[in-house]
Write an enzyme that holds these catalytic residues in place. Structure first.
Site, PDB file in Angstrom:
ATOM      1  N   GLU A  35       0.844  -1.216   0.000  1.00  0.00           N
ATOM      2  CA  GLU A  35       0.000   0.000   0.000  1.00  0.00           C
ATOM      3  C   GLU A  35       0.876   1.261   0.000  1.00  0.00           C
ATOM      4  OE1 GLU A  35      -3.424  -0.062  -0.074  1.00  0.00           O
ATOM      5  OE2 GLU A  35      -3.769  -2.174   0.372  1.00  0.00           O
TER       6      GLU A  35
HETATM    7  C1  LIG Z   1       3.324  -9.799   0.122  1.00  0.00           C
HETATM    8  C2  LIG Z   1       3.129  -8.735  -0.877  1.00  0.00           C
HETATM    9  C3  LIG Z   1       1.883  -8.515  -1.421  1.00  0.00           C
HETATM   10  C4  LIG Z   1       1.703  -7.529  -2.386  1.00  0.00           C
HETATM   11  N1  LIG Z   1       0.486  -7.398  -2.994  1.00  0.00           N
HETATM   12  C5  LIG Z   1       0.375  -6.588  -4.089  1.00  0.00           C
HETATM   13  C6  LIG Z   1      -0.815  -6.594  -4.881  1.00  0.00           C
HETATM   14  O1  LIG Z   1      -1.802  -7.281  -4.567  1.00  0.00           O
HETATM   15  N2  LIG Z   1      -0.855  -5.838  -5.995  1.00  0.00           N
HETATM   16  C7  LIG Z   1       0.200  -5.052  -6.379  1.00  0.00           C
HETATM   17  O2  LIG Z   1       0.094  -4.395  -7.396  1.00  0.00           O
HETATM   18  N3  LIG Z   1       1.333  -5.008  -5.632  1.00  0.00           N
HETATM   19  C8  LIG Z   1       1.453  -5.772  -4.516  1.00  0.00           C
HETATM   20  N4  LIG Z   1       2.616  -5.775  -3.776  1.00  0.00           N
HETATM   21  C9  LIG Z   1       3.714  -4.928  -4.198  1.00  0.00           C
HETATM   22  C10 LIG Z   1       3.979  -3.788  -3.244  1.00  0.00           C
HETATM   23  O3  LIG Z   1       2.989  -2.827  -3.351  1.00  0.00           O
HETATM   24  C11 LIG Z   1       5.388  -3.272  -3.575  1.00  0.00           C
HETATM   25  O4  LIG Z   1       6.288  -4.253  -3.104  1.00  0.00           O
HETATM   26  C12 LIG Z   1       5.668  -1.933  -2.959  1.00  0.00           C
HETATM   27  O5  LIG Z   1       4.902  -0.937  -3.566  1.00  0.00           O
HETATM   28  C13 LIG Z   1       7.145  -1.546  -3.087  1.00  0.00           C
HETATM   29  O6  LIG Z   1       7.614  -1.721  -4.370  1.00  0.00           O
HETATM   30  P1  LIG Z   1       8.968  -2.567  -4.621  1.00  0.00           P
HETATM   31  O7  LIG Z   1       8.821  -3.860  -3.904  1.00  0.00           O
HETATM   32  O8  LIG Z   1       9.230  -2.616  -6.062  1.00  0.00           O
HETATM   33  O9  LIG Z   1      10.078  -1.753  -3.884  1.00  0.00           O
HETATM   34  P2  LIG Z   1      10.929  -0.450  -4.460  1.00  0.00           P
HETATM   35  O10 LIG Z   1       9.952   0.453  -5.080  1.00  0.00           O
HETATM   36  O11 LIG Z   1      12.004  -1.029  -5.305  1.00  0.00           O
HETATM   37  O12 LIG Z   1      11.453   0.113  -3.139  1.00  0.00           O
HETATM   38  C14 LIG Z   1      12.600  -0.394  -2.457  1.00  0.00           C
HETATM   39  C15 LIG Z   1      12.993   0.587  -1.355  1.00  0.00           C
HETATM   40  O13 LIG Z   1      13.315   1.866  -1.941  1.00  0.00           O
HETATM   41  C16 LIG Z   1      12.483   2.883  -1.398  1.00  0.00           C
HETATM   42  N5  LIG Z   1      12.145   3.827  -2.467  1.00  0.00           N
HETATM   43  C17 LIG Z   1      11.602   3.576  -3.668  1.00  0.00           C
HETATM   44  N6  LIG Z   1      11.402   4.700  -4.350  1.00  0.00           N
HETATM   45  C18 LIG Z   1      11.813   5.708  -3.564  1.00  0.00           C
HETATM   46  C19 LIG Z   1      11.838   7.116  -3.681  1.00  0.00           C
HETATM   47  N7  LIG Z   1      11.372   7.770  -4.748  1.00  0.00           N
HETATM   48  N8  LIG Z   1      12.345   7.819  -2.659  1.00  0.00           N
HETATM   49  C20 LIG Z   1      12.800   7.216  -1.552  1.00  0.00           C
HETATM   50  N9  LIG Z   1      12.777   5.892  -1.362  1.00  0.00           N
HETATM   51  C21 LIG Z   1      12.282   5.140  -2.355  1.00  0.00           C
HETATM   52  C22 LIG Z   1      11.255   2.168  -0.866  1.00  0.00           C
HETATM   53  O14 LIG Z   1      10.620   2.904   0.153  1.00  0.00           O
HETATM   54  C23 LIG Z   1      11.855   0.862  -0.369  1.00  0.00           C
HETATM   55  O15 LIG Z   1      12.378   1.035   0.914  1.00  0.00           O
HETATM   56  C24 LIG Z   1       2.787  -6.716  -2.763  1.00  0.00           C
HETATM   57  C25 LIG Z   1       4.040  -6.919  -2.181  1.00  0.00           C
HETATM   58  C26 LIG Z   1       4.222  -7.905  -1.261  1.00  0.00           C
HETATM   59  C27 LIG Z   1       5.586  -8.128  -0.699  1.00  0.00           C
END
Ligand SMILES: Cc1cc2nc3c(=O)[nH]c(=O)nc-3n(C[C@H](O)[C@H](O)[C@H](O)COP(=O)(O)OP(=O)(O)OC[C@H]3O[C@@H](n4cnc5c(N)ncnc54)[C@H](O)[C@@H]3O)c2cc1C
Length: 602
Positions: free
Chosen positions: A410
């Site tokens: 979220e």
């Molecule tokens: C169990 C699980 C269920 C999920 N369910 C869904 C689902 O139903 N549908 C769906 O669409 N997604 C889902 N997700 C995805 C989830 O929403 C994403 O994992 C989340 O939005 C973070 O994206 P990412 O994992 O690519 O991390 P990244 O975006 O790669 O982030 C990695 C780190 O970098 C930081 N970061 C990234 N961008 C910035 C910035 N601009 N400035 C500062 N810091 C930053 C983040 O805060 C984080 O600490 C799920 C994930 C999990 C693990």
């Protein structure tokens, strides 16, 4: 109409307008209908989820699906759905309380529930056409179908609008072909409908589509294996691959290029619901921990009698109490705003959309604060259990693992922190929240002679209310100074944004706990609310410390010389109590109450 509008604070206005305790909604204000809903959801949790905890931990995905169906039979999937589409059409507070009390058994079920009722269903109720709503929402509301939400991709997580999944219009103009890969999709393993975001040609923004999936006619859809996760082990999480998946044009959600807006608004609602979904876990963790601590003896003494354990019990209770106070305060604001807009002639759909959007700042605040509180609470729960806390045999271990995801999905807590401040600055620029006027007053105050306002101690929370007002001044001083220095480039100074967000969060949470308690004291007595008063004071004490720390690091980073000295002096003034509360005594009082009741009892 005009008066009504005046009476309901706009999102973010808590910072600059005084809120009276009579104007906040508290869990003690639940109507009879809401109280019945709460009992029925708790009873469902106790019957269908808690006894099967071991199966959820053993990755029994079929059980999650089965319990989701039972939740559908009970009507719990339809609480937020309007009656016209087969739902119960209950208010926003009821939606939030359902998420709260259904979620504490296991994060696996609460994720499935949240993904289905929130991001899996809401995009259609909020943005769907009449045809789309009539066709799909009743099936989702009853649990005949389950929904999933496909936004994240391997290369597009926090940067959600950067996805590579494409949608190409067919030559006859009747359908789109979707191609791409989605990742981390909750409920993928048992859903019948997916909200899929894809880009049409080289559009700047993605577009949302409703994609049916019966599992038998593949239509180019394949699923990856179940992900093996740290927590929420029986929540189905898979990759979803789209290979020339055909979707009729009438299944586009809202307009072309509107997907990012849909995605963000669905997440706003999701954030407050996620905060709620962490609340009952905190209560349950504390209740389990206090009972263990009363029974477990070391040095011939129940460990609950040790000061070191009392600190934990008290802090766990105070954070849960503040979380409840703030969540239900915001939930009712949203409910009232929706009603106000409906009374002004908006359709329910428009009213709901705007109502939630209005409080997007509060939704982000809550998501961050409560997801971190539940993690701390579970961590301390493990510590109270000692070695047993580390064992899979006790409930703390899975509670800790399950809590971890709430800080990631979220919108990560980093993103939500920056969003909260960013949205507030935007609101100020649009003139929806006047930050400039109050910020200039704080600047004048900094240059004037300090007032040594002494609290009237005959009044409950006189000191605390002065402190809250001063914390608000701190935010205005820090954020105002940072905006002045960096202007639109502030968004490149993430450490400052995050520090400002921490200040904002603490103000909202602490103020909510104080207002709730004040309201309840007025209808009962200080004696009856003694432990609640202690919790509100304890929470505020920590909030003041955090504000001081974050304020200091911010001021040092953006101000220099005399300006820096003046602001640091202001900060000292704004974070100084006339008389400090004795937090050791406060903690003892709270811990003794929890021990006596054997549970979180507020
Ligand atoms: C169990 C699980 C269920 C999920 N369910 C869904 C689902 O139903 N549908 C769906 O669409 N997604 C889902 N997700 C995805 C989830 O929403 C994403 O994992 C989340 O939005 C973070 O994206 P990412 O994992 O690519 O991390 P990244 O975006 O790669 O982030 C990695 C780190 O970098 C930081 N970061 C990234 N961008 C910035 C910035 N601009 N400035 C500062 N810091 C930053 C983040 O805060 C984080 O600490 C799920 C994930 C999990 C693990």
């Amino acid at each position: 109409m005009a008066t009504e509008e005046k009476d309901i604070l706009r999102g973010g206005q808590f910072l600059v307008k005084e809120t009276k305790c009579e104007d906040v909604f508290t869990p003690e204000d639940f109507s009879e209908e809401q109280a019945m809903m709460k009992d029925s959801v708790m009873e469902f949790n106790d019957r269908e989820i808690i006894p099967h905890k071991a199966r959820f931990e053993a990755k029994d995905y079929a059980l999650t699906e089965d319990v989701m169906r039972k939740a559908g039979d009970m009507g719990f999937l339809s609480v937020a759905v309007p009656e016209a589409y087969g739902g119960m059409g209950m208010g926003f507070v009821s939606t939030v309380l359902t998420c709260d009390y259904i979620s504490s058994g296991t994060g696996s079920f609460s994720t499935a529930f949240g993904a289905h009722t929130g991001i899996g269903t809401m995009p259609i109720t909020l943005y769907g056409t009449e045809e789309q709503k009539n066709k799909y929402v009743p099936k989702l509301a009853s649990g005949e179908w389950f929904g999933a939400y496909c936004l994240t991709e391997p290369g597009a997580g926090s940067d959600a609008n950067s996805g590579k999944t494409t949608a190409e219009l067919s030559a006859d103009g009747k359908s789109y072909k979707i191609n791409g890969q989605k990742m981390w999709i909750s409920n993928a393993g048992f859903c019948s409908l997916m909200i899929v975001f894809a880009r049409i040609e080289g559009d700047k923004n993605i577009t949302g589509f409703i994609v049916e999936y019966d599992g038998k006619t593949p239509n180019g859809i394949t699923l990856g294996e179940e992900e093996h996760k740290l927590g929420i082990r029986a929540s189905s999480t898979r990759q979803v691959f789209f290979n020339d998946t055909v979707v009729p044009v009438e299944n586009m959600l809202a307009g072309r290029g509107e997907g990012f807006k849909i995605a963000m608004n669905a997440l706003n609602v999701g954030r407050i619901k996620l905060a709620a979904a962490c609340l009952d876990s905190q209560r349950r963790i504390l209740s389990t921990a206090v009972n263990y601590a009363k029974e477990r003896k070391q040095f011939k003494t129940p460990i609950a009698d040790f000061g070191a354990i009392k600190v934990k019990l008290a802090e766990m209770a105070a954070s849960a109490y503040a979380g409840e106070s703030a969540t239900y305060r915001a939930a009712k604001n949203i409910e009232d705003r929706i009603a106000m807009r409906e009374a002004a002639g908006n359709t329910h759909q428009e009213a709901e959309l705007k109502g939630v959007e209005e409080y997007a700042i509060e939704c982000s605040i809550l998501k961050v604060a409560v997801s971190e509180d539940v993690q701390n609470c579970a961590d301390e729960g493990i510590q109270i259990f000692g070695g047993m806390g580390f064992s899979e045999e006790t409930p703390m271990e899975s509670a800790w693992r399950d809590a971890r995801i709430a800080r990631i999905y979220e919108g990560t807590n980093e993103i939500n922190r920056m969003l909260a401040v960013g949205m507030l600055v935007k609101k100020a620029m649009k003139g929806h929240v006047d930050l400039l006027g109050p910020a200039s007053k704080v600047q004048e105050e900094l240059m004037g002679i300090p007032s040594f306002e002494t609290p009237d101690y005959s009044e409950l929370f006189s000191e605390e209310k002065i402190m809250i007002a001063k914390l608000k001044k701190t935010f205005l001083m820090v954020a105002g100074g940072a905006v002045q220095k960096y202007g639109p480039q502030l968004e490149d100074h993430q450490q400052l944004l995050i520090a400002a967000a921490d200040i904002l969060i603490e103000i909202y949470m602490a103020e909510s706990a104080i207002l709730r308690t004040e309201k309840n004291v007025k209808r009962t007595s200080e004696k009856e609310q003694s432990a609640q008063i202690a919790m509100a004071k304890l929470y505020l004490y920590h909030a003041v410390d955090i504000v001081e720390e974050k304020g200091k690091e911010s001021i040092i980073s953006f101000a220099e010389g005399d300006e820096q000295r003046m602001m640091l002096m202001g900060l000292k003034r704004f974070t100084k109590y006339a008389n400090y509360p004795d937090i050791v005594d406060l903690r003892i009082e709270i811990a003794e109450k929890v021990k006596a009741e054997g549970k979180y009892c507020f």
